[in-house]
Scaffold this motif. Structure first.
Motif, short mmCIF file in Angstrom:
data_model
loop_
_atom_site.label_atom_id
_atom_site.label_comp_id
_atom_site.label_asym_id
_atom_site.label_seq_id
_atom_site.Cartn_x
_atom_site.Cartn_y
_atom_site.Cartn_z
N VAL A 160 0.86 -1.08 -0.02
CA VAL A 160 0.24 -0.06 0.01
C VAL A 160 0.80 1.19 0.05
N SER A 161 0.77 2.13 -1.06
CA SER A 161 1.49 3.39 -1.15
C SER A 161 0.42 4.44 -1.30
N GLU A 162 1.04 5.70 -1.36
CA GLU A 162 0.18 6.84 -1.25
C GLU A 162 -0.80 6.94 -2.47
N LYS A 163 -0.42 6.46 -3.60
CA LYS A 163 -1.21 6.32 -4.69
C LYS A 163 -1.87 5.00 -5.04
N CYS A 164 -1.25 3.78 -4.73
CA CYS A 164 -1.42 2.55 -5.21
C CYS A 164 -1.82 1.39 -4.22
N ILE A 165 -2.40 0.47 -4.59
CA ILE A 165 -2.65 -0.73 -3.96
C ILE A 165 -2.15 -1.72 -4.76
N PHE A 166 -0.95 -2.56 -4.40
CA PHE A 166 -0.83 -3.67 -5.30
C PHE A 166 -0.96 -5.32 -4.43
N VAL A 167 -1.27 -6.13 -5.07
CA VAL A 167 -1.59 -7.40 -4.37
C VAL A 167 -1.07 -8.43 -5.35
N GLU A 168 -0.50 -9.39 -5.03
CA GLU A 168 -0.15 -10.49 -5.99
C GLU A 168 -1.00 -11.73 -6.35
N TYR A 169 -1.98 -11.19 -6.84
CA TYR A 169 -3.08 -12.21 -7.40
C TYR A 169 -4.06 -11.49 -8.28
N ASP A 170 -4.66 -11.92 -9.39
CA ASP A 170 -5.40 -11.30 -10.17
C ASP A 170 -6.77 -11.08 -9.58
N PHE A 171 -7.28 -10.02 -9.42
CA PHE A 171 -8.57 -9.68 -9.18
C PHE A 171 -9.38 -8.77 -9.86
N SER A 172 -10.32 -9.38 -10.55
CA SER A 172 -11.42 -8.97 -11.59
C SER A 172 -10.73 -7.89 -12.62
N LYS A 173 -9.26 -8.07 -12.93
CA LYS A 173 -8.68 -7.26 -13.93
C LYS A 173 -7.32 -8.04 -14.39
N ASN A 174 -6.70 -7.75 -15.27
CA ASN A 174 -5.41 -8.56 -15.65
C ASN A 174 -4.42 -8.04 -14.98
N THR A 175 -4.67 -6.90 -14.26
CA THR A 175 -3.49 -6.01 -13.60
C THR A 175 -3.58 -6.40 -12.04
N ASN A 176 -2.62 -6.34 -11.36
CA ASN A 176 -2.64 -6.58 -9.90
C ASN A 176 -2.22 -5.14 -9.13
N GLU A 177 -2.02 -3.99 -9.81
CA GLU A 177 -1.99 -2.80 -9.21
C GLU A 177 -3.06 -1.79 -9.52
N PHE A 178 -3.69 -1.34 -8.41
CA PHE A 178 -4.76 -0.50 -8.51
C PHE A 178 -4.32 0.83 -7.94
N CYS A 179 -4.45 1.97 -8.77
CA CYS A 179 -3.79 3.33 -8.45
C CYS A 179 -4.96 4.22 -8.62
N ALA A 180 -4.81 5.19 -7.61
CA ALA A 180 -5.72 6.38 -7.74
C ALA A 180 -5.57 7.40 -8.92
N GLU A 181 -6.56 7.89 -9.30
CA GLU A 181 -6.53 8.67 -10.60
C GLU A 181 -6.35 10.38 -10.22
N GLY A 182 -5.64 10.88 -11.10
CA GLY A 182 -5.26 12.30 -10.75
C GLY A 182 -4.83 12.81 -9.40
N LYS A 183 -5.56 13.76 -8.75
CA LYS A 183 -4.81 14.05 -7.33
C LYS A 183 -5.43 12.97 -6.32
N LYS A 184 -6.06 12.26 -6.79
CA LYS A 184 -6.65 11.25 -5.51
C LYS A 184 -5.77 10.31 -4.98
N SER A 185 -5.78 9.80 -3.98
CA SER A 185 -5.10 8.87 -3.01
C SER A 185 -5.52 7.61 -2.64
N VAL A 186 -4.75 6.99 -2.02
CA VAL A 186 -5.20 5.75 -1.29
C VAL A 186 -6.00 6.28 0.15
N GLN A 187 -6.92 5.99 0.38
CA GLN A 187 -7.61 6.26 1.76
C GLN A 187 -7.48 5.31 2.83
N VAL A 188 -7.25 5.56 3.80
CA VAL A 188 -6.75 4.55 4.85
C VAL A 188 -7.50 5.33 6.35
#
Length: 248
Positions: A160-188
């Motif tokens: 978990v970073s400021e902009k992205c969530i990375f997980v080592e398995y396929d989840f609903s997409k072909n990519t394992n990295e999910f990032c916030a768009e624009g000026k948005k960030s990961v909410q914790v």
């Protein structure tokens, strides 16, 4: 010729009456005593010996290291390679012995509107210090003091970073990295409040509830859903020594 009224002192052979000579006339003359010349002793002899010894020992040590540098470095690298990521982190964070603590917390990680399922086999019991178990998709078990969430994340391939969530398995997409768009960030969020720091460095306490999401618009909905999770009490067992209940 001298004038008749001008005569020299009668005791002309004696210098007692001359100014400054009385003391000298009463003193006995002695030959100066000659002392044998003693050669000067070397100064700071002990310090010099210590410095020489240090130089010799240091030279031997560094010579040995440079001659055997490749072998020594190889042993150091091999020792590190033999350690698992969990062992490295346990040493880094000075984690306590297994069983030194026991706490449960709930975590919810949401990407693209869906909860990551940590009940899958690859996420279960991946670390002895902190893990998921019994196919439960949200309940964290911590079994030692000083264990940060990073040990859980590393063991299961979550980052978990400021902009992205990375997980080592396929989840609903072909990519394992999910990032916030624009000026948005990961909410914790921790226990309903925005968590401003790096959540991976946090050590859970019993009954904590953690939300990690990219969906800023549905924070309240996710928090309500997180609150619905049941956090089981830490089991207790009687102490053999005292007869009182203790945490396991």
């Amino acid at each position: 010729m001298l004038p008749e009224d001008k005569t020299l002192p009668k005791d002309i052979d004696s210098d007692y009456s001359l100014p400054g000579r009385y003391e000298e006339s009463n003193s006995t003359y002695h030959e100066p005593i000659k002392h044998e010349e003693i050669p000067p002793r070397p100064k700071n002899k002990s310090l010099a010996i210590a410095i020489i010894a240090f130089v010799i020992v240091s030279s031997g040590f560094f010579s040995y290291y440079f001659i055997n540098q490749s072998e020594i470095d190889s042993e150091i690298v091999q020792s590190t390679l033999n350690m698992s990521p969990e062992q490295i982190l346990a040493n880094q964070y000075s984690v306590g012995e297994y069983g030194s603590d026991h706490a449960h917390a709930a975590i919810l990680v949401v990407v693209d509107g869906e909860q990551l399922n940590f009940g899958l086999p690859q996420f279960q019991l991946s670390s002895k210090y902190i893990h998921f178990e019994d196919h439960n998709p949200y309940l964290i078990h911590k079994h030692a003091t000083g264990v940060p969430l990073e040990m859980l994340f590393v063991s299961m391939g979550l980052e978990v970073s400021e902009k992205c969530i990375f997980v080592e398995y396929d989840f609903s997409k072909n990519t394992n990295e999910f990032c916030a768009e624009g000026k948005k960030s990961v909410q914790v969020y921790l226990n309903g409040q925005r968590f401003p720091s790096d959540i991976s460095q946090y050590e859970i306490k019993h009954n904590d509830r953690i939300l990690i999401t990219l969906d800023e618009k549905s924070i309240s909905k996710h928090l309500k859903y997180l609150d619905s999770f049941e956090i089981f009490d830490v089991p207790k067992k009687p102490s053999i020594n005292s007869g009182k209940d203790i945490f396991i």
